[in-house]
Design a protein around this motif. Structure first.
Motif, short mmCIF file in Angstrom:
data_model
loop_
_atom_site.label_atom_id
_atom_site.label_comp_id
_atom_site.label_asym_id
_atom_site.label_seq_id
_atom_site.Cartn_x
_atom_site.Cartn_y
_atom_site.Cartn_z
N ARG A 6 0.83 -1.21 0.00
CA ARG A 6 0.00 0.00 0.00
C ARG A 6 0.86 1.26 0.00
O ARG A 6 2.02 1.26 0.42
CB ARG A 6 -0.95 -0.01 1.19
CG ARG A 6 -0.51 0.24 2.62
CD ARG A 6 0.89 0.24 2.98
NE ARG A 6 1.19 0.46 4.37
CZ ARG A 6 1.98 1.44 4.82
NH1 ARG A 6 2.55 2.26 3.98
NH2 ARG A 6 2.24 1.56 6.11
N ALA A 8 0.45 5.08 1.65
CA ALA A 8 -0.42 5.69 2.66
C ALA A 8 -0.18 7.19 2.75
O ALA A 8 0.33 7.70 3.74
CB ALA A 8 -0.15 5.02 4.01
N GLU A 42 -4.39 8.82 4.64
CA GLU A 42 -4.20 9.06 6.08
C GLU A 42 -4.62 10.49 6.40
O GLU A 42 -3.79 11.40 6.45
CB GLU A 42 -2.76 8.76 6.46
CG GLU A 42 -2.40 7.32 6.08
CD GLU A 42 -1.38 6.66 6.99
OE1 GLU A 42 -0.43 7.33 7.41
OE2 GLU A 42 -1.55 5.45 7.27
N TYR A 192 -0.58 8.23 14.87
CA TYR A 192 0.01 7.57 13.70
C TYR A 192 0.40 6.09 13.87
O TYR A 192 -0.10 5.23 13.14
CB TYR A 192 1.22 8.39 13.20
CG TYR A 192 2.03 7.65 12.18
CD1 TYR A 192 1.55 7.48 10.88
CD2 TYR A 192 3.25 7.06 12.52
CE1 TYR A 192 2.28 6.77 9.95
CE2 TYR A 192 3.97 6.35 11.59
CZ TYR A 192 3.48 6.19 10.30
OH TYR A 192 4.19 5.47 9.39
N ARG A 210 8.35 1.73 2.51
CA ARG A 210 8.25 3.18 2.74
C ARG A 210 9.64 3.75 2.98
O ARG A 210 10.62 3.02 3.06
CB ARG A 210 7.32 3.47 3.92
CG ARG A 210 7.78 2.87 5.22
CD ARG A 210 6.76 3.08 6.32
NE ARG A 210 7.10 2.26 7.49
CZ ARG A 210 6.26 1.94 8.44
NH1 ARG A 210 5.00 2.34 8.38
NH2 ARG A 210 6.65 1.21 9.47
N1 GLU Z 1 1.22 8.93 6.08
C1 GLU Z 1 2.57 8.46 6.28
C2 GLU Z 1 3.51 9.28 5.42
O1 GLU Z 1 3.06 9.86 4.44
C3 GLU Z 1 2.62 7.00 5.91
C4 GLU Z 1 3.86 6.32 6.27
C5 GLU Z 1 3.70 4.81 6.10
O2 GLU Z 1 3.84 4.37 4.98
O3 GLU Z 1 3.44 4.16 7.09
O4 GLU Z 1 4.67 9.41 5.73
#
Ligand code: GLU
Length: 476
Positions: A6, A8, A42, A192, A210
């Motif tokens: 995914r 996010a 998110e 978070y 990530r």
């Molecule tokens: N919303 C987080 C970001 O943009 C997601 C990080 C993740 O992939 O857990 O950094």
């Protein structure tokens, strides 16, 4: 293992280059493994989340050719599940309410600093008695909820990019806040690390791919997975993208949003190609110019570097020019025409447009270069210093008068390349000058400068707009 990955993103800003690169690595891995690529929005920071940013993120991903499967999960819609999980953690003794006030926490950190220690929560409310708790409640204090992190705990995982990683519990800043302050009889907004674990687990994410800036979060999240007895996904942390000074690429570097690159005239294909190279190395013998659909068959984390990737404008420009030069004239015109229309420029015919891009395409690096290069065909050009000087040469006006007379005596509305060449040769002979002088004078008259694409080709195009005679007349 069924691969489910995914992206996010938080809709608190436009689609950033780093996020888009993370999206690409997730997408490539999913394609390679025949897996599923999902999106999770998110959006729990209600004040900073905006619909326009969400649109920008969706548009940017689609523009790059990164399509997602299933409809996106919207994090804010899952708040009840998140709170339920926090409740479970409290009930099982993994989490507790901490009533320490902001002033007390500041004071704690000040003392730590004075003693040369790194700031961390000292777990002071981990074992409150029921009497102490009711005192705080009576005082009207609102607690946060903290998750216990043992200093003795060692957390390790096998990172697909970085290999074996180990973190010590004592380096994670003490017991972690998982819900914001709220009245003691309720649960505040979940934070978070907690929501990511809850959602990744509910979405059955198999691999979390990530940026490396999330390494400490991964250590904390593994502790949550363990406490909740959930399957722990595989992790892969991609290298950071640095600017030419070796610092993390940020807003200060100017362009960081995908939409800004698009606006500057970069093609989606060059961007996707370049972003893949930000961290991933092509296998030996393979060209660095490729389509992401080709790479998806061979993508592997083994070829992703641990070291940070330096952003290199020259390479991006080179790739963009390659993409433009590979385009058919029809495609290039399709890309340019909306920009022409924005300037109020109309093509006299499709054929003329194709001829124009045939002329300017080979020297274009950015799509927007085509606008600059097409401008003198549609708008009266400024007379630049070099053009002015050329026109001051005494033979120049003789040559131009000769050409103008010939043009005016002809019935044809426009002429061909061959006819243009004949006319130039006639002027050379009749005015007894060098051909170069004829060419330069004509160019200065038509385009106001001595620089530009092929003169004969340009002149023919201009003649079809019936602009050549007027331009010659204005300078003689
Ligand atoms: N919303 C987080 C970001 O943009 C997601 C990080 C993740 O992939 O857990 O950094």
């Amino acid at each position: 293992m069924t691969v489910r990955v995914r992206l996010a993103p938080s809709p608190t800003g436009t689609l950033h280059l780093g996020t888009a690169r993370t999206a690409l690595f997730n997408w490539l891995f999913a394609k390679k493994e025949g897996g599923t690529f999902l999106l999770r929005i998110e959006d729990t920071d209600i004040e900073r989340s905006k619909d326009e940013y969400l649109e920008n993120i969706y548009d940017g991903l689609q523009w790059l050719g990164i399509n997602w499967d299933e409809s996106p999960t919207i994090q804010s819609e899952r708040i009840n599940e998140h709170k339920q999980i926090i409740k479970t953690l409290i009930d099982k003794g993994f989490a507790y309410k901490c009533y320490a006030s902001e002033d007390e926490l500041d004071e704690m950190r000040e003392t730590q600093k004075k003693n040369g220690l790194a700031p961390r929560y000292d777990n002071r409310h981990r074992n409150l008695t029921p009497e102490q708790e009711s005192e705080f409640i009576k005082d009207g204090r609102e607690p946060v909820i903290r998750f216990k992190i043992s200093d003795q705990k060692l957390i390790s995982w096998n990172d697909l990019i970085r290999g074996k990683m180990t973190w010590s519990g004592k380096d994670l800043g003490g017991d972690m806040v998982i819900a914001r302050r709220a009245p003691a009889n309720s649960i505040g907004d979940p934070l978070y690390n907690l929501v990511v674990v809850a959602d990744d687990s509910a979405m059955q994410i198999s691999h979390v791919i990530r940026g490396e800036d999330h390494l400490a979060n991964t250590a904390k999240q593994i502790l949550l997975y363990e406490a909740l007895d959930l399957n722990i996904p595989v992790f892969a942390h991609t290298p950071l993208i640095l600017n030419s000074q070796g610092k993390k690429l940020s807003k200060r570097d100017g362009v960081t949003s995908i939409s800004e690159f698009k606006k500057m005239g970069y093609t989606s294909e060059a961007m996707a190609n370049y972003m893949t190279l930000l961290g991933w190395s092509v296998p030996e013998g393979m060209n660095e110019r490729f389509r992401i659909s080709e790479i998806s068959e061979i993508f592997s984390f083994k070829k992703v570097n641990k070291a940070s990737a330096k952003f290199d404008w020259d390479k991006l420009n080179w790739l963009n020019s390659q993409v433009i030069h590979e385009m058919s004239a029809e495609t290039l015109l399709e890309n340019l025409n909306p920009l022409f229309r924005e300037n109020g420029w109309r093509l006299p015919s499709q054929e003329w447009g194709i001829n124009l891009v045939g002329l300017i395409g080979p020297s274009m690096v950015l799509i927007n270069d085509g606008v600059d290069q097409a401008k003198p065909f549609f708008e009266e050009p400024e007379l630049l210093e070099d053009g002015k000087k050329q026109l001051e040469i005494k033979e120049a006006s003789v040559i131009l008068k000769f050409i103008l007379e010939k043009l005016e005596s002809s019935d044809a509305a426009f002429f061909s390349k061959e006819e243009a060449l004949v006319l130039i040769n006639q002027a050379t002979k009749s005015c007894e000058v060098k051909k170069g002088l004829v060419m330069k004078s004509l160019r200065a008259a038509l385009f106001g400068t001595l620089n530009g694409p092929d003169l004969i080709h340009s002149w023919v195009l201009l003649s079809r707009l019936r602009k050549d005679r007027a331009r010659i007349s204005r300078v003689i």
